[in-house]
Design an enzyme around this catalytic site. Sequence first.
Site, PDB file in Angstrom:
ATOM      1  N   GLY A   1      50.976  77.318  22.589  1.00 46.97           N
ATOM      2  CA  GLY A   1      49.951  77.202  23.622  1.00 46.97           C
ATOM      3  C   GLY A   1      50.404  76.299  24.752  1.00 46.97           C
ATOM      4  O   GLY A   1      50.034  76.489  25.918  1.00 46.97           O
ATOM      5  N   ALA A   2      51.234  75.320  24.391  1.00 43.50           N
ATOM      6  CA  ALA A   2      51.680  74.373  25.408  1.00 43.50           C
ATOM      7  C   ALA A   2      52.537  75.075  26.468  1.00 43.50           C
ATOM      8  O   ALA A   2      52.547  74.674  27.628  1.00 43.50           O
ATOM      9  CB  ALA A   2      52.450  73.236  24.755  1.00 43.50           C
TER      10      ALA A   2
ATOM     11  N   GLY B   1      28.260  45.820  33.490  1.00 41.55           N
ATOM     12  CA  GLY B   1      27.064  46.663  33.453  1.00 41.55           C
ATOM     13  C   GLY B   1      27.322  48.011  34.089  1.00 41.55           C
ATOM     14  O   GLY B   1      28.458  48.449  34.272  1.00 41.55           O
ATOM     15  N   GLY B   2      26.227  48.674  34.450  1.00 44.77           N
ATOM     16  CA  GLY B   2      26.332  50.015  35.021  1.00 44.77           C
ATOM     17  C   GLY B   2      27.137  50.050  36.293  1.00 44.77           C
ATOM     18  O   GLY B   2      27.615  51.119  36.698  1.00 44.77           O
TER      19      GLY B   2
HETATM   20  C1  HXC Z   1      22.385  37.457  40.407  1.00 43.90           C
HETATM   21  C2  HXC Z   1      24.290  36.507  39.579  1.00 43.90           C
HETATM   22  C3  HXC Z   1      24.596  37.680  38.857  1.00 43.90           C
HETATM   23  C4  HXC Z   1      23.686  38.766  38.974  1.00 43.90           C
HETATM   24  C5  HXC Z   1      26.150  36.261  38.485  1.00 43.90           C
HETATM   25  N1  HXC Z   1      25.272  35.642  39.310  1.00 43.90           N
HETATM   26  N2  HXC Z   1      25.747  37.480  38.187  1.00 43.90           N
HETATM   27  N3  HXC Z   1      23.200  36.410  40.345  1.00 43.90           N
HETATM   28  N4  HXC Z   1      22.592  38.608  39.756  1.00 43.90           N
HETATM   29  N5  HXC Z   1      23.915  39.932  38.341  1.00 43.90           N
HETATM   30  C6  HXC Z   1      25.352  34.303  39.855  1.00 43.90           C
HETATM   31  C7  HXC Z   1      25.208  33.221  38.808  1.00 43.90           C
HETATM   32  O1  HXC Z   1      23.844  32.949  38.577  1.00 43.90           O
HETATM   33  C8  HXC Z   1      25.915  32.062  39.489  1.00 43.90           C
HETATM   34  O2  HXC Z   1      25.054  31.507  40.456  1.00 43.90           O
HETATM   35  C9  HXC Z   1      27.043  32.747  40.247  1.00 43.90           C
HETATM   36  O3  HXC Z   1      26.656  34.108  40.359  1.00 43.90           O
HETATM   37  C10 HXC Z   1      28.345  32.668  39.516  1.00 43.90           C
HETATM   38  O4  HXC Z   1      28.135  33.116  38.187  1.00 43.90           O
HETATM   39  P1  HXC Z   1      28.664  32.313  36.929  1.00 43.90           P
HETATM   40  O5  HXC Z   1      27.935  32.852  35.737  1.00 43.90           O
HETATM   41  O6  HXC Z   1      28.605  30.857  37.172  1.00 43.90           O
HETATM   42  O7  HXC Z   1      30.193  32.747  36.937  1.00 43.90           O
HETATM   43  P2  HXC Z   1      31.140  33.052  35.713  1.00 43.90           P
HETATM   44  O8  HXC Z   1      31.029  31.991  34.682  1.00 43.90           O
HETATM   45  O9  HXC Z   1      32.467  33.299  36.327  1.00 43.90           O
HETATM   46  O10 HXC Z   1      30.581  34.402  35.046  1.00 43.90           O
HETATM   47  C11 HXC Z   1      30.601  35.603  35.785  1.00 43.90           C
HETATM   48  C12 HXC Z   1      29.830  36.688  35.023  1.00 43.90           C
HETATM   49  C13 HXC Z   1      28.396  36.148  34.666  1.00 43.90           C
HETATM   50  C14 HXC Z   1      30.599  37.074  33.757  1.00 43.90           C
HETATM   51  C15 HXC Z   1      29.764  37.916  35.929  1.00 43.90           C
HETATM   52  O11 HXC Z   1      27.815  35.604  35.855  1.00 43.90           O
HETATM   53  C16 HXC Z   1      27.507  37.223  34.155  1.00 43.90           C
HETATM   54  O12 HXC Z   1      27.556  37.595  32.959  1.00 43.90           O
HETATM   55  N6  HXC Z   1      26.617  37.732  34.997  1.00 43.90           N
HETATM   56  C17 HXC Z   1      25.641  38.722  34.639  1.00 43.90           C
HETATM   57  C18 HXC Z   1      26.302  40.060  34.415  1.00 43.90           C
HETATM   58  C19 HXC Z   1      25.281  41.131  34.172  1.00 43.90           C
HETATM   59  O13 HXC Z   1      24.779  41.294  33.055  1.00 43.90           O
HETATM   60  N7  HXC Z   1      24.888  41.794  35.272  1.00 43.90           N
HETATM   61  C20 HXC Z   1      23.878  42.807  35.273  1.00 43.90           C
HETATM   62  C21 HXC Z   1      24.565  44.059  34.835  1.00 43.90           C
HETATM   63  S1  HXC Z   1      23.501  45.390  34.837  1.00 43.90           S
HETATM   64  P3  HXC Z   1      25.054  29.947  40.777  1.00 43.90           P
HETATM   65  O14 HXC Z   1      24.027  29.810  41.838  1.00 43.90           O
HETATM   66  O15 HXC Z   1      24.728  29.257  39.516  1.00 43.90           O
HETATM   67  O16 HXC Z   1      26.439  29.647  41.237  1.00 43.90           O
HETATM   68  C22 HXC Z   1      23.908  46.196  36.220  1.00 43.90           C
HETATM   69  C23 HXC Z   1      23.051  47.369  36.426  1.00 43.90           C
HETATM   70  C24 HXC Z   1      23.706  48.464  37.154  1.00 43.90           C
HETATM   71  O17 HXC Z   1      24.741  45.865  36.954  1.00 43.90           O
HETATM   72  C25 HXC Z   1      23.039  49.700  36.686  1.00 43.90           C
HETATM   73  C26 HXC Z   1      23.585  50.889  37.297  1.00 43.90           C
HETATM   74  C27 HXC Z   1      23.229  52.131  36.556  1.00 43.90           C
END
Ligand code: HXC
Length: 517
Positions: A407-408, A172-173
């Site tokens: 130019g280079a 993500g971001g």
């Molecule tokens: C809260 C999160 C989390 C999140 C993971 N977890 N990402 N909790 N917020 N963003 C938690 C899961 O629920 C899980 O909890 C534990 O972390 C481990 O995650 P798993 O999914 O079991 O691990 P894995 O299979 O290794 O997958 C990792 C992952 C996946 C690929 C990162 O968790 C995932 O896709 N997460 C979401 C990614 C995402 O979309 N994030 C938001 C991005 S937007 P438990 O309790 O079950 O162990 C962003 C905005 C920023 O970041 C903007 C700035 C401009």
Amino acid sequence: MESKKEKYKKLEENRKKALLSGGEARIKKIHESGRLTARERLHLLFDDGTFQETGVFVTHRSSWPGMDKKKIVGDGVICGHGLVNGRITFSFAQDFSVLGGSLSEANSGKITRLQEMAMENGAPIIGMNDSGGARIQEGVASLAGVADIFLRNTLASGVIPQISAIMGPSAGGAVYSPALTDFVFMVDGTSHMFITGPNVIKKVTHEDVSQEELGGATTHNTKSGVAHFLADDDEECIEMIKELLSFLPQNNLETPPYLTPSDSPSRTEPRLREIVPNDPKTPYDIQEVINLIVDNGEFFEIQPLHSKNIVIGLARMNGHVIGIVANQPMHIAGVLDIDSSIKAARFIRFCDAFNIPLLTFEDVPGFMPGTDQEWQGIIKHGAKLIFAYCEATVPKLTVITRKAYGGAYCVMSSKHIRSDYNVAWPTAELAVMGAEGAANILYRNAIKTSKNPEKELSEKIDEYEKAFANPYVAASLGYLDDVIMPENTRPMIIRALENLSNKRQEMPPKKHGNIPL
Ligand code: HXC
């Protein structure tokens, strides 16, 4: 009332909890995936016994949905400062065992405070990223935390070195924090960076792509150029970070660390005479030239897998750190295209910001022709390289080994854009273009109407070569300081570099320039 003994015991228990992060089961899962934990990474980074943790007992402040029952001491990031090879360094390591290392309002507060401390103390900051991004349960409060980090990344840029290691997911971001830093390391097979993952891509653009192909370490080190280094595992990644740090000053007010040299500054290198082939179309390896010239043949290459037609990296000359930019004739004749211009421009700006003199090796046939490059904006991207060289006020030295066409020639640290010491080997050719191209344009009609067009062309090529395919016209105009024998390059560059070490050059007063982005 709680007795003193109980209070001390409570502290011990709380500290044990903090050390255990998300618990043994999650730590086991991290190890099974081939990764180290945040604490193990910090342990490897810092000199033994020097790491001082900050914000140890921080927890998040949210309660939805049932988050008040999911408080883990430290809240998914471990921050602190210590010594790396004896030099003060700040670092944070996201702790995947705690809610996937996700960024909460509280844990981003730990990171931003660390960023501020690193700036106030003029020391590098290393971020070890392993996180699911903004903490979903906290909504906009977590986004605020992410943006707070971006702001400090930007303010710290050019003040202290900022290094990011991607050692797990970076989604993500949140990927933009590493992207704002100076160098991005990735670990093969276990690290990923993307704005949106494969599932979202499938829905929006109907493309099928694996996580690895989309944003794995190889993809970002080769295709996208987002990453600068590819490590086999976490241990190697941390070793590489330490090696990079050994070349860098602590901040923009210091000079890079001097290392007492074990290589002679007057070493001449007869092999350099042989490297450039007689035929100007035959490639050779510029890395060999670099290795023969720098101290002990030690060249720390940056982005070795991306845009190989230009080589960038750090080395030492008689103990002084220098940044090297070199056209690489081994890859598409060392031509300048969009990627190589961007790769070199960003490196030049880093060196300039951190007082690292620049040494350019030039053998370049020009900018890359073609609709693909033109339509993707080689004009504005090539301009980045010009801007970076023109703007740089550190000592700039140039060695033209062979071609400096068109130019280079102007772009690659020519005298006209404030380079300080420019030399050429006798094999250099400084001209608007190669002899064949020039003869075809200048004498097109004469060749067409000639009874023997081939002979006519070959004569005109010879004529042009004699007139321009040499370094002496440029030298007579003062565009080159000297024409030197290749074997003398090391001693001559070292002397010039040392004599230029007090260089001070001012820019006209302005808020900032407007580099063509
Ligand atoms: C809260 C999160 C989390 C999140 C993971 N977890 N990402 N909790 N917020 N963003 C938690 C899961 O629920 C899980 O909890 C534990 O972390 C481990 O995650 P798993 O999914 O079991 O691990 P894995 O299979 O290794 O997958 C990792 C992952 C996946 C690929 C990162 O968790 C995932 O896709 N997460 C979401 C990614 C995402 O979309 N994030 C938001 C991005 S937007 P438990 O309790 O079950 O162990 C962003 C905005 C920023 O970041 C903007 C700035 C401009």
